[in-house]
Design an enzyme around this catalytic site. Structure first.
Site, mmCIF file in Angstrom:
data_model
loop_
_atom_site.group_PDB
_atom_site.id
_atom_site.type_symbol
_atom_site.label_atom_id
_atom_site.label_comp_id
_atom_site.label_asym_id
_atom_site.label_seq_id
_atom_site.Cartn_x
_atom_site.Cartn_y
_atom_site.Cartn_z
ATOM 1 N N LYS A 75 -2.812 -60.568 -17.925
ATOM 2 C CA LYS A 75 -2.351 -61.570 -16.985
ATOM 3 C C LYS A 75 -2.398 -62.936 -17.654
ATOM 4 O O LYS A 75 -3.020 -63.100 -18.687
ATOM 5 C CB LYS A 75 -3.220 -61.565 -15.720
ATOM 6 C CG LYS A 75 -3.023 -60.299 -14.869
ATOM 7 C CD LYS A 75 -3.894 -60.296 -13.627
ATOM 8 C CE LYS A 75 -3.719 -61.502 -12.760
ATOM 9 N NZ LYS A 75 -2.318 -61.716 -12.315
ATOM 10 N N GLY A 77 0.628 -65.013 -17.815
ATOM 11 C CA GLY A 77 1.938 -65.519 -18.189
ATOM 12 C C GLY A 77 2.315 -66.790 -17.432
ATOM 13 O O GLY A 77 3.031 -67.631 -17.940
ATOM 14 N N GLY A 78 1.781 -66.902 -16.207
ATOM 15 C CA GLY A 78 2.034 -68.100 -15.419
ATOM 16 C C GLY A 78 1.008 -69.192 -15.636
ATOM 17 O O GLY A 78 1.116 -70.269 -15.043
ATOM 18 N N GLU A 84 -7.366 -66.755 -11.615
ATOM 19 C CA GLU A 84 -7.091 -65.379 -11.207
ATOM 20 C C GLU A 84 -8.289 -64.475 -11.483
ATOM 21 O O GLU A 84 -8.650 -63.630 -10.653
ATOM 22 C CB GLU A 84 -5.850 -64.855 -11.935
ATOM 23 C CG GLU A 84 -4.547 -65.454 -11.430
ATOM 24 C CD GLU A 84 -3.353 -65.048 -12.261
ATOM 25 O OE1 GLU A 84 -2.248 -64.986 -11.685
ATOM 26 O OE2 GLU A 84 -3.499 -64.797 -13.468
#
Length: 213
Positions: A75, A77-78, A84
Site C-alpha cells: 500500500k 501508492g496514494g 493507513e
C-alpha cells in the site's frame, strides 16, 4: 460501528456506497486515513472522529496496490501508508477491497513505497539501497516520489521513496529490515493486518480469507 476509512480510488468508491446507507439508519463513526478521505467523508455527511477517541476500531475497509493470497499487501501508492497502517493496526479487522488486477502471485511488481523524514532523506535513501542490496535486491531503482515536479509530501510532512523491486521473496524480513533504518518512518508492506480480501473480477466477487466476527 467504529470504522477505519481507507484512502484511494477504491476506498473512495466505498464511501460513495456507504453514505446512502447512513441515511437508511446505519450507524457508524469513521476514522479517515488521509486528509483527502476526510474531505470526501465530510462532503458525504459521514460522521468522523479522531483515532485516539475511538480505538480500538471494529473494522477498517481499505484498498491495496497489490495483494497476495496470504493477505500480504503493498500500500502507499496514494501516499497515505503511515496513517493507513496506524489505523489498520488499531482495528480488530481489516477488509481489503480491490479489483482482480491487484491480486498477484508475487508482490513487488508495484514499487514499494517507503516514507522517510525530510531531514537527511538522501542519506536515508542510500541506506535503503544498501539494505536492499544485502537482501538480494541489487541495482533496483529507489526513486524520490515527485508531484508536479517537486518532492511529494505526505499528510505528515514526510517524503516517499519508491523501490522497484520486481519480486519480493520474504515480505516480513524485508519490512523489518526497512523499519530498522534510521530515518525510515514507515514502509508500504502490510503483513498480518488484513483479515480478508474481497476481489472483484469479470466473473464476480471472490473472498480470500474469512473475516472474523
Amino acid at each position: 460501528m467504529k470504522l477505519g476509512l481507507g484512502t484511494g480510488t477504491t476506498a473512495e468508491a466505498f464511501l460513495e456506497v456507504l453514505a446512502p446507507r447512513l441515511k437508511g439508519g446505519l450507524r457508524i463513526v469513521g476514522v479517515p486515513t488521509s486528509e483527502k478521505t476526510a474531505q470526501l467523508a465530510r462532503s458525504l455527511a459521514i460522521p468522523l472522529a479522531d483515532l485516539d477517541s475511538l480505538a480500538p476500531l471494529d473494522l477498517t475497509i481499505d484498498g491495496a496496490d497489490e495483494a497476495d493470497s496470504a493477505l500480504v499487501l503493498i500500500k502507499g501508492g496514494g501516499g497515505a501508508l503511515l496513517r493507513e497502517k496506524i489505523v489498520a493496526s488499531a482495528s480488530k479487522r481489516m477488509i481489503v477491497i480491490a479489483d482482480e488486477t491487484k491480486l498477484v502471485t508475487k508482490l513487488g511488481g508495484f514499487p514499494l513505497p517507503v516514507e522517510v523524514t525530510t531531514f537527511g532523506h538522501g542519506t536515508t535513501a542510500a541506506h535503503i539501497v544498501q539494505v536492499l542490496g544485502g537482501l538480494g535486491y541489487r541495482h533496483r531503482p529507489v526513486t524520490l516520489r515527485l508531484k508536479d515536479g517537486v518532492p511529494f509530501k505526505t499528510d505528515a510532512g514526510n517524503l516517499i521513496y519508491d523501490c522497484a523491486l520486481g519480486a519480493i521473496a520474504d515480505a516480513a524480513a524485508l519490512g523489518q529490515a526497512l523499519a530498522d533504518i534510521a530515518g525510515v518512518v514507515e514502509h508500504g508492506l502490510f503483513v498480518g493486518l488484513a483479515s480478508a480480501l474481497v476481489i472483484a473480477g469479470e466473473k464476480g466477487v471472490d473472498v480470500i480469507g474469512m473475516p472474523a466476527r
